[in-house]
Design a protein around this motif. Structure first.
Motif, PDB file in Angstrom:
ATOM      1  N   ASP A   1       0.820  -1.215   0.000  1.00 54.83           N
ATOM      2  CA  ASP A   1       0.000   0.000   0.000  1.00 54.83           C
ATOM      3  C   ASP A   1       0.850   1.259   0.000  1.00 54.83           C
ATOM      4  O   ASP A   1       0.519   2.234  -0.666  1.00 54.83           O
ATOM      5  CB  ASP A   1      -0.915   0.008   1.229  1.00 54.83           C
ATOM      6  CG  ASP A   1      -2.042  -0.993   1.097  1.00 54.83           C
ATOM      7  OD1 ASP A   1      -2.288  -1.435  -0.041  1.00 54.83           O
ATOM      8  OD2 ASP A   1      -2.667  -1.343   2.114  1.00 54.83           O
ATOM      9  N   TYR A   2       1.964   1.247   0.762  1.00 55.20           N
ATOM     10  CA  TYR A   2       2.713   2.501   0.864  1.00 55.20           C
ATOM     11  C   TYR A   2       3.437   2.839  -0.430  1.00 55.20           C
ATOM     12  O   TYR A   2       3.568   4.020  -0.773  1.00 55.20           O
ATOM     13  CB  TYR A   2       3.677   2.504   2.060  1.00 55.20           C
ATOM     14  CG  TYR A   2       4.466   1.255   2.257  1.00 55.20           C
ATOM     15  CD1 TYR A   2       4.001   0.258   3.095  1.00 55.20           C
ATOM     16  CD2 TYR A   2       5.669   1.073   1.616  1.00 55.20           C
ATOM     17  CE1 TYR A   2       4.718  -0.901   3.286  1.00 55.20           C
ATOM     18  CE2 TYR A   2       6.395  -0.081   1.803  1.00 55.20           C
ATOM     19  CZ  TYR A   2       5.920  -1.068   2.634  1.00 55.20           C
ATOM     20  OH  TYR A   2       6.630  -2.214   2.799  1.00 55.20           O
TER      21      TYR A   2
ATOM     22  N   TYR B   1       0.672   4.090  -2.803  1.00 54.02           N
ATOM     23  CA  TYR B   1       0.185   5.417  -2.425  1.00 54.02           C
ATOM     24  C   TYR B   1       1.197   6.485  -2.824  1.00 54.02           C
ATOM     25  O   TYR B   1       0.836   7.538  -3.330  1.00 54.02           O
ATOM     26  CB  TYR B   1      -0.095   5.458  -0.923  1.00 54.02           C
ATOM     27  CG  TYR B   1      -0.922   6.642  -0.495  1.00 54.02           C
ATOM     28  CD1 TYR B   1      -2.115   6.930  -1.122  1.00 54.02           C
ATOM     29  CD2 TYR B   1      -0.511   7.466   0.540  1.00 54.02           C
ATOM     30  CE1 TYR B   1      -2.894   8.007  -0.741  1.00 54.02           C
ATOM     31  CE2 TYR B   1      -1.275   8.556   0.934  1.00 54.02           C
ATOM     32  CZ  TYR B   1      -2.463   8.821   0.294  1.00 54.02           C
ATOM     33  OH  TYR B   1      -3.221   9.898   0.676  1.00 54.02           O
ATOM     34  N   ALA B   2       2.479   6.212  -2.604  1.00 60.15           N
ATOM     35  CA  ALA B   2       3.517   7.166  -2.985  1.00 60.15           C
ATOM     36  C   ALA B   2       3.533   7.340  -4.504  1.00 60.15           C
ATOM     37  O   ALA B   2       3.722   8.443  -5.013  1.00 60.15           O
ATOM     38  CB  ALA B   2       4.874   6.709  -2.483  1.00 60.15           C
TER      39      ALA B   2
ATOM     40  N   LEU C   1       0.903   7.025  -6.449  1.00 57.86           N
ATOM     41  CA  LEU C   1      -0.281   7.804  -6.759  1.00 57.86           C
ATOM     42  C   LEU C   1      -0.029   9.284  -6.510  1.00 57.86           C
ATOM     43  O   LEU C   1      -0.480  10.148  -7.244  1.00 57.86           O
ATOM     44  CB  LEU C   1      -1.438   7.317  -5.894  1.00 57.86           C
ATOM     45  CG  LEU C   1      -2.797   7.869  -6.268  1.00 57.86           C
ATOM     46  CD1 LEU C   1      -3.499   6.892  -7.172  1.00 57.86           C
ATOM     47  CD2 LEU C   1      -3.622   8.149  -5.043  1.00 57.86           C
ATOM     48  N   ALA C   2       0.725   9.567  -5.438  1.00 56.66           N
ATOM     49  CA  ALA C   2       1.004  10.958  -5.103  1.00 56.66           C
ATOM     50  C   ALA C   2       2.128  11.524  -5.961  1.00 56.66           C
ATOM     51  O   ALA C   2       2.570  12.642  -5.732  1.00 56.66           O
ATOM     52  CB  ALA C   2       1.367  11.073  -3.634  1.00 56.66           C
ATOM     53  N   ALA C   3       2.608  10.723  -6.919  1.00 57.87           N
ATOM     54  CA  ALA C   3       3.664  11.153  -7.830  1.00 57.87           C
ATOM     55  C   ALA C   3       4.947  11.555  -7.103  1.00 57.87           C
ATOM     56  O   ALA C   3       5.624  12.501  -7.491  1.00 57.87           O
ATOM     57  CB  ALA C   3       3.170  12.289  -8.720  1.00 57.87           C
ATOM     58  N   VAL C   4       5.266  10.847  -6.025  1.00 56.85           N
ATOM     59  CA  VAL C   4       6.575  11.008  -5.389  1.00 56.85           C
ATOM     60  C   VAL C   4       7.621  10.527  -6.403  1.00 56.85           C
ATOM     61  O   VAL C   4       7.394   9.527  -7.090  1.00 56.85           O
ATOM     62  CB  VAL C   4       6.652  10.184  -4.085  1.00 56.85           C
ATOM     63  CG1 VAL C   4       8.045  10.159  -3.518  1.00 56.85           C
ATOM     64  CG2 VAL C   4       5.671  10.721  -3.055  1.00 56.85           C
ATOM     65  N   PRO C   5       8.754  11.248  -6.554  1.00 58.98           N
ATOM     66  CA  PRO C   5       9.731  10.858  -7.586  1.00 58.98           C
ATOM     67  C   PRO C   5      10.147   9.386  -7.483  1.00 58.98           C
ATOM     68  O   PRO C   5      10.346   8.867  -6.394  1.00 58.98           O
ATOM     69  CB  PRO C   5      10.920  11.775  -7.295  1.00 58.98           C
ATOM     70  CG  PRO C   5      10.341  12.936  -6.574  1.00 58.98           C
ATOM     71  CD  PRO C   5       9.148  12.455  -5.836  1.00 58.98           C
TER      72      PRO C   5
ATOM     73  N   LYS D   1      13.149   8.372  -5.383  1.00 65.67           N
ATOM     74  CA  LYS D   1      12.887   8.352  -3.948  1.00 65.67           C
ATOM     75  C   LYS D   1      12.142   7.083  -3.552  1.00 65.67           C
ATOM     76  O   LYS D   1      12.430   6.468  -2.535  1.00 65.67           O
ATOM     77  CB  LYS D   1      12.046   9.578  -3.596  1.00 65.67           C
ATOM     78  CG  LYS D   1      12.568  10.269  -2.375  1.00 65.67           C
ATOM     79  CD  LYS D   1      11.830  11.556  -2.145  1.00 65.67           C
ATOM     80  CE  LYS D   1      12.670  12.452  -1.282  1.00 65.67           C
ATOM     81  NZ  LYS D   1      12.099  13.788  -1.170  1.00 65.67           N
TER      82      LYS D   1
ATOM     83  N   PHE E   1      13.936   4.825  -0.863  1.00 65.87           N
ATOM     84  CA  PHE E   1      13.414   4.958   0.501  1.00 65.87           C
ATOM     85  C   PHE E   1      12.173   4.131   0.768  1.00 65.87           C
ATOM     86  O   PHE E   1      11.814   3.904   1.911  1.00 65.87           O
ATOM     87  CB  PHE E   1      13.133   6.431   0.812  1.00 65.87           C
ATOM     88  CG  PHE E   1      14.368   7.268   0.782  1.00 65.87           C
ATOM     89  CD1 PHE E   1      15.374   7.036   1.711  1.00 65.87           C
ATOM     90  CD2 PHE E   1      14.545   8.253  -0.163  1.00 65.87           C
ATOM     91  CE1 PHE E   1      16.532   7.787   1.692  1.00 65.87           C
ATOM     92  CE2 PHE E   1      15.710   9.007  -0.184  1.00 65.87           C
ATOM     93  CZ  PHE E   1      16.698   8.775   0.742  1.00 65.87           C
ATOM     94  N   TYR E   2      11.488   3.717  -0.282  1.00 66.47           N
ATOM     95  CA  TYR E   2      10.270   2.936  -0.062  1.00 66.47           C
ATOM     96  C   TYR E   2      10.496   1.469  -0.392  1.00 66.47           C
ATOM     97  O   TYR E   2      10.018   0.607   0.324  1.00 66.47           O
ATOM     98  CB  TYR E   2       9.105   3.516  -0.892  1.00 66.47           C
ATOM     99  CG  TYR E   2       8.615   4.826  -0.330  1.00 66.47           C
ATOM    100  CD1 TYR E   2       9.376   5.980  -0.442  1.00 66.47           C
ATOM    101  CD2 TYR E   2       7.407   4.906   0.354  1.00 66.47           C
ATOM    102  CE1 TYR E   2       8.953   7.186   0.096  1.00 66.47           C
ATOM    103  CE2 TYR E   2       6.977   6.109   0.894  1.00 66.47           C
ATOM    104  CZ  TYR E   2       7.749   7.242   0.761  1.00 66.47           C
ATOM    105  OH  TYR E   2       7.331   8.420   1.300  1.00 66.47           O
TER     106      TYR E   2
ATOM    107  N   ARG F   1      14.758   0.307   0.972  1.00 64.82           N
ATOM    108  CA  ARG F   1      14.831   0.472   2.418  1.00 64.82           C
ATOM    109  C   ARG F   1      14.015  -0.606   3.153  1.00 64.82           C
ATOM    110  O   ARG F   1      14.394  -1.080   4.212  1.00 64.82           O
ATOM    111  CB  ARG F   1      14.311   1.864   2.749  1.00 64.82           C
ATOM    112  CG  ARG F   1      14.446   2.318   4.162  1.00 64.82           C
ATOM    113  CD  ARG F   1      15.892   2.464   4.574  1.00 64.82           C
ATOM    114  NE  ARG F   1      15.970   2.936   5.935  1.00 64.82           N
ATOM    115  CZ  ARG F   1      15.598   2.211   6.975  1.00 64.82           C
ATOM    116  NH1 ARG F   1      15.165   0.998   6.784  1.00 64.82           N
ATOM    117  NH2 ARG F   1      15.653   2.706   8.173  1.00 64.82           N
TER     118      ARG F   1
END
Lengths: 332, 335
Positions: free
Chosen positions: A229-230, A233-234, A236-240, A243, A247-248, A251
């Motif tokens: 999910d995380y 979700y990231a 979907l939020a268009a986090v680069p 990253k 980090f997701y 990590r």
């Protein structure tokens, strides 16, 4: 403080227990074996010449003393620990009277250098490439990398090593056939560059195999991670993407990956037997190989002890690193 | 209020899969036309498997094969711009998300990265859309969390150190930190206990009212809709069956399915047993012919078995798709 008392201390105690038990077992096993090293040594010594009985008896006693085989088993055990604590592993039989510590000491730095570098490189490469391939499974380079890895991975290591050796030292002789360096050890560019030059081929063979294994593992871990999910979700939020990858995804796969890294580093002390034999590299693997061939018990014992300490220390380090990697471990 | 901010027209979104040469089509969203106004809270209700979440994915522009938009359109009206939401490029999505359109996910328990502190996650999400330094994003986060009444120590915590309700509130804050105009919330209160639910509903209300954002709320819980929504749409088996202002739909539901849904709610003084809707929702790979509700409908007539009912207006802002209602209406004396 509770972390120290509840988490760190028990693990340090465990480390001592593991080493104590491991070393005791190493002490016992050869003594339970029907083969008597003194008889063997006597056989070796007397096979070429005859000796008078007096001298034979004396020799037997000297050897018993030398091997630490005189007295009851309890006496032997206590003496064994006594010598061990002083760092005395006895002399080598093959190259008598050079102490075992000196022989192992000569090889161990080569092995640590070669295997340490190869393991670190293949770990970083495998984790990063594998996670990338797991994150972008639809890309052409991801599919290409996976095909390459799947082709290389099943090739037995000794075949890979021989192919590299033949290609790059015989047909296209760019690398040296045997040895670890040129000249005497010193802090000069000449010596260091020769170490890199001589170590390149064995390191390459280890890196290829090691990277392939870690690539497959990292890809599998990453492909379960991207469905979490995380990560979704990231996304979907268009986090680069970069990253998200580091980090997701990576990590969150560090727990198994660091365990693997530390345990691999722990096995360094056994040496890389095949690598060192094939490439004529002067490490402990080669020393161990010779020792086994010539029944040099003290050296075998010494290397076994080193690898017990190595693996126990590696798993201690893993346990101590866990809370830094995963905050959830701190709760337990 | 007034201007539509998002509209769909005859939207059809199907899951099309192919396994061993057998094609399977699941008609999860079938022929839905809705228009949601800026500043409104629009509730989408219906039981599990009726296409609520699929509709939301399409509205959000976040879907991948096998989910395909077969027909119809989704349009955003943002800052006098008309944007076709069905064919967004990745760049357009990146520029719309969080700044204009945001999403509070279903099951927020696991949407926070377990190995990252809350403040780092906020920084990741903010810096993806705004050119801010870490210090600035920290300041934004802490003042926003304080406004929403969340304790400051949340910032330095890991997700597992927070309770479920707290995690959900943090997720709502994370989704709305950039003041989006359009907020989608998918079952935001499910899996929370009633007391915590109230706090979360309160917070959603606050967030929505602060900037007059539009909130599209998806939940099966009519109670939550009654609390929050201005208008409610009821979905059944991928179809819109009724749409009306909240008060109207709760007081005078027209469609037999909506009636069942409202009747199943417990009331404060009621002591009698609640009735449940007979049967179960149909599988959407072979939906029933005619009205999709006819198998479970006590009022079903012959016409319901064969002909798909049309949407008819039954009052101000009130429309429903039902043959029975249509017939009653035609018998009423014209005034």
């Amino acid at each position: 403080m509770t972390l120290l008392r509840q988490y760190i201390l028990p693990r340090i105690v465990q480390w001592f227990v593991v080493i104590f038990v491991g070393i005791s077992v190493t002490f016992l096993i050869p003594r339970l074996s029907p083969v008597n090293p003194v008889d063997q040594a006597m056989g070796r010594l007397t096979s070429f010449q005859t000796m008078d009985p007096e001298a034979t008896l004396q020799m037997r006693e000297t050897l018993l003393d030398l091997y630490g085989l005189d007295g009851s088993i309890i006496d032997q055990y206590l003496n064994f620990w006594g010598r061990l604590i002083q760092g005395d592993l006895g002399p080598s039989f093959q190259s008598f009277p050079t102490p075992v510590t000196e022989i192992i000491g000569a090889g161990i730095w080569w092995t640590i250098g070669l295997l340490g570098t190869a393991i670190l490189i293949s770990w970083v490469l495998g984790v990063v490439l594998g996670s990338l391939a797991g994150y972008f499974p639809q890309m052409w380079w991801s599919k290409f990398l996976e095909r390459v890895v799947i082709t290389v991975y099943p090739v037995p290591y000794y075949i890979l090593a021989f192919v590299l050796l033949m290609l790059l030292t015989y047909y296209w002789p760019v690398f040296p056939l045997v040895g670890g360096s040129r000249g005497d050890p010193s802090f000069t560019w000449e010596f260091i560059s020769s170490v890199l030059y001589f170590g390149f081929l064995p390191a390459l063979s280890l890196v290829i195999g090691g990277t392939a294994f870690r690539f497959i593992m990292a890809k599998a871990l990453a492909s379960t991670e991207i469905t979490s999910d995380y990560v979704q979700y990231a996304e979907l939020a268009a986090v680069p993407k970069r990253k998200i990858l580091f980090f997701y995804i990576i990590r969150n796969t560090m727990l198994p990956q660091v365990t693997d890294l530390a345990l691999s580093l722990g096995t360094i002390f056994e040496g890389a037997l095949i690598t060192e034999v094939v490439f004529g590299y002067p490490g402990v693997g080669y020393t161990l190989y010779n020792a086994i061939n010539s029944g040099d018990y003290n050296i075998i014992m010494g290397i076994t002890l080193l690898s017990i300490v190595g693996i126990a220390t590696a798993s201690l380090l893993v346990d101590l690193i866990y809370p830094l990697l995963d905050p959830r471990v701190r709760l337990r | 209020m007034g201007q539509p901010i998002i509209q769909t027209e005859n939207l059809k979104a199907y899951y099309i899969t192919q396994a061993y040469g057998v094609e399977r089509t699941v008609q999860a969203v079938d022929d839905i036309s809705i228009s949601i106004n800026a500043g409104e809270v629009y509730g989408i209700a219906g039981e599990s498997g009726c296409g609520k979440s699929t509709l939301l994915k399409v509205l959000l522009g976040s879907y991948e094969p096998p989910l395909t938009v077969v027909d119809g359109s989704v349009t955003y009206h943002l800052d006098d711009q008309t944007i076709d939401a069905v064919n967004l490029t990745p760049e357009e999505k990146r520029s719309l998300r969080w700044k204009d359109i945001s999403y509070i996910p279903q099951g927020s328990m696991h949407v926070l990265n377990p190995v990252r502190k809350i403040r780092d996650t906020f920084h990741d999400f903010i810096s993806a859309h705004r050119n801010v330094t870490r210090k600035e994003s920290m300041k934004m986060t802490s003042s926003y969390l304080r406004d929403l009444g969340l304790p400051d120590k949340v910032m330095g915590s890991y997700p597992h150190q927070l309770s479920g309700g707290m995690r959900q509130r943090v997720t709502i804050a994370l989704a709305t930190i950039l003041w989006p105009k359009l907020i989608f919330a998918d079952e935001p209160t499910t899996a929370l206990d009633v007391i915590v639910q109230r706090g979360v509903i309160q917070m959603l209300k606050e967030v929505q009212q602060r900037e007059g954002s539009t909130l599209i709320l998806i939940t099966h819980d009519i109670g939550v809709h009654a609390n929050l929504a201005d208008r409610i749409a009821v979905l059944y088996a991928g179809k819109l069956v009724e749409e009306a202002p909240t008060r109207t739909i709760i007081n005078e539901p027209k469609h037999p399915y909506t009636k069942f849904l409202i009747e199943s709610l417990p009331s404060l003084d009621g002591r009698e047993e609640r009735s449940s809707i007979p049967g179960r929702p149909p599988a959407l790979d072979h939906p029933p012919s005619g009205c999709r509700f006819h198998e479970r409908c006590p009022l079903a007539k012959d016409i319901c078995l064969t002909i798909d009912p049309e949407m008819i207006s039954v009052g101000p802002n009130h429309r429903t798709a039902c043959h029975v209602v249509a017939e009653e209406l035609s018998h009423e004396p014209a005034i």
